[in-house]
Design a protein around this motif. Sequence first.
Motif, PDB file in Angstrom:
ATOM      1  N   LEU A  45      16.482  10.661   2.793  1.00 13.87           N
ATOM      2  CA  LEU A  45      15.045  11.002   2.302  1.00 13.87           C
ATOM      3  C   LEU A  45      14.931  11.678   1.072  1.00 13.87           C
ATOM      4  O   LEU A  45      14.051  11.079   0.312  1.00 13.87           O
ATOM      5  N   ARG A  46      15.728  12.497   0.699  1.00 11.17           N
ATOM      6  CA  ARG A  46      15.713  13.011  -0.576  1.00 11.17           C
ATOM      7  C   ARG A  46      16.100  12.281  -1.588  1.00 11.17           C
ATOM      8  O   ARG A  46      15.553  12.097  -2.813  1.00 11.17           O
ATOM      9  N   SER A  52      11.933   6.826  -5.612  1.00  8.83           N
ATOM     10  CA  SER A  52      10.783   6.651  -5.762  1.00  8.83           C
ATOM     11  C   SER A  52      10.066   7.174  -7.069  1.00  8.83           C
ATOM     12  O   SER A  52       9.426   6.477  -7.862  1.00  8.83           O
ATOM     13  N   LEU A  53      10.594   8.375  -7.486  1.00 11.87           N
ATOM     14  CA  LEU A  53      10.092   9.032  -8.686  1.00 11.87           C
ATOM     15  C   LEU A  53      10.887   8.570  -9.973  1.00 11.87           C
ATOM     16  O   LEU A  53      10.018   8.459 -10.974  1.00 11.87           O
ATOM     17  N   GLY A  54      12.026   8.236  -9.796  1.00 17.17           N
ATOM     18  CA  GLY A  54      12.901   7.999 -10.873  1.00 17.17           C
ATOM     19  C   GLY A  54      12.881   6.401 -10.983  1.00 17.17           C
ATOM     20  O   GLY A  54      13.410   5.851 -12.196  1.00 17.17           O
ATOM     21  N   GLU A  55      12.227   5.661 -10.248  1.00 21.08           N
ATOM     22  CA  GLU A  55      12.322   3.936 -10.151  1.00 21.08           C
ATOM     23  C   GLU A  55      13.641   3.343 -10.195  1.00 21.08           C
ATOM     24  O   GLU A  55      13.999   2.664  -9.224  1.00 21.08           O
ATOM     25  N   GLU A  56      14.609   3.796 -11.046  1.00 22.75           N
ATOM     26  CA  GLU A  56      15.829   3.245 -11.226  1.00 22.75           C
ATOM     27  C   GLU A  56      16.832   4.321 -11.494  1.00 22.75           C
ATOM     28  O   GLU A  56      16.647   4.773 -12.591  1.00 22.75           O
ATOM     29  N   LEU A 106       7.869   2.388   3.392  1.00 24.46           N
ATOM     30  CA  LEU A 106       8.139   3.111   4.243  1.00 24.46           C
ATOM     31  C   LEU A 106       8.198   4.898   3.991  1.00 24.46           C
ATOM     32  O   LEU A 106       7.860   5.732   4.710  1.00 24.46           O
ATOM     33  N   LEU A 107       8.732   5.136   2.780  1.00 20.87           N
ATOM     34  CA  LEU A 107       8.888   6.113   2.168  1.00 20.87           C
ATOM     35  C   LEU A 107       7.612   6.740   2.121  1.00 20.87           C
ATOM     36  O   LEU A 107       7.301   8.177   2.436  1.00 20.87           O
ATOM     37  N   ALA A 108       6.373   6.162   1.487  1.00 18.14           N
ATOM     38  CA  ALA A 108       5.117   6.529   1.509  1.00 18.14           C
ATOM     39  C   ALA A 108       4.437   6.761   2.753  1.00 18.14           C
ATOM     40  O   ALA A 108       3.650   7.839   2.814  1.00 18.14           O
ATOM     41  N   ALA A 109       4.788   6.028   3.891  1.00 23.80           N
ATOM     42  CA  ALA A 109       4.440   6.359   5.189  1.00 23.80           C
ATOM     43  C   ALA A 109       4.820   7.566   5.838  1.00 23.80           C
ATOM     44  O   ALA A 109       4.416   8.465   6.544  1.00 23.80           O
ATOM     45  N   VAL A 110       6.173   7.996   5.214  1.00 26.95           N
ATOM     46  CA  VAL A 110       6.767   9.199   5.818  1.00 26.95           C
ATOM     47  C   VAL A 110       6.348  10.524   4.959  1.00 26.95           C
ATOM     48  O   VAL A 110       6.158  11.504   5.611  1.00 26.95           O
ATOM     49  N   VAL A 111       6.446  10.244   3.753  1.00 27.50           N
ATOM     50  CA  VAL A 111       6.087  11.502   3.012  1.00 27.50           C
ATOM     51  C   VAL A 111       4.709  11.471   1.907  1.00 27.50           C
ATOM     52  O   VAL A 111       4.519  12.266   1.222  1.00 27.50           O
ATOM     53  N   GLY A 112       4.125  10.224   2.047  1.00 32.06           N
ATOM     54  CA  GLY A 112       3.145  10.117   1.107  1.00 32.06           C
ATOM     55  C   GLY A 112       3.423   9.414  -0.161  1.00 32.06           C
ATOM     56  O   GLY A 112       4.618   9.406  -0.347  1.00 32.06           O
ATOM     57  N   PRO A 113       2.469   8.974  -0.719  1.00 34.00           N
ATOM     58  CA  PRO A 113       2.869   8.602  -2.310  1.00 34.00           C
ATOM     59  C   PRO A 113       3.711   9.372  -3.136  1.00 34.00           C
ATOM     60  O   PRO A 113       3.351  10.258  -3.246  1.00 34.00           O
ATOM     61  N   ALA A 114       4.194   8.697  -3.974  1.00 39.26           N
ATOM     62  CA  ALA A 114       5.087   9.498  -4.936  1.00 39.26           C
ATOM     63  C   ALA A 114       4.051  10.075  -6.065  1.00 39.26           C
ATOM     64  O   ALA A 114       3.249   9.432  -6.414  1.00 39.26           O
ATOM     65  N   GLN A 115       4.599  11.206  -6.450  1.00 38.77           N
ATOM     66  CA  GLN A 115       3.965  11.774  -7.603  1.00 38.77           C
ATOM     67  C   GLN A 115       4.434  11.419  -9.085  1.00 38.77           C
ATOM     68  O   GLN A 115       5.643  11.229  -9.107  1.00 38.77           O
TER      69      GLN A 115
END
Length: 128
Positions: A45-46, A52-56, A106-115
């Motif tokens: 998850l981390r 998600s934050l770093g894109e790639e 799925l990540l957005a569903a679990v933790v919300g949208p990325a900042q």
Amino acid sequence: MSSDTCDLLCLDLPHAEAVRAQLSGEEQVRARANQAKALGDPTRLRIASALSLGEELCVCDLAWITELSQNLVSHHVRILRTAVLATSRRNGKLVMYRLTEAGTRLLAAVVGPAQPLNAGTATAEALS
């Protein structure tokens, strides 16, 4: 009787049949369950959040960001890739990872949208 079950047998057959027809097949449900299971691990998850934050990011970057060993990060991104939550591409000697569309959803569903990356910086600057 248990409070979790009906006290009598009742069945709204048209409604129940309509719902059953809309359910995904067993294979698709199994794949989605495996994806959810892959994100159920705190380390993955981390890592997914970092992607998600770093894109790639490469494994070296992910290891530094998460403060984990490269071997451990490599193991976990392989699991994310197997679950079709992340994808990789070779860039010379580097292997770059990013979330797939399914991984992002799925990540957005679990933790919300990325900042955005600068959101934390802006907040820190506002506090000083």
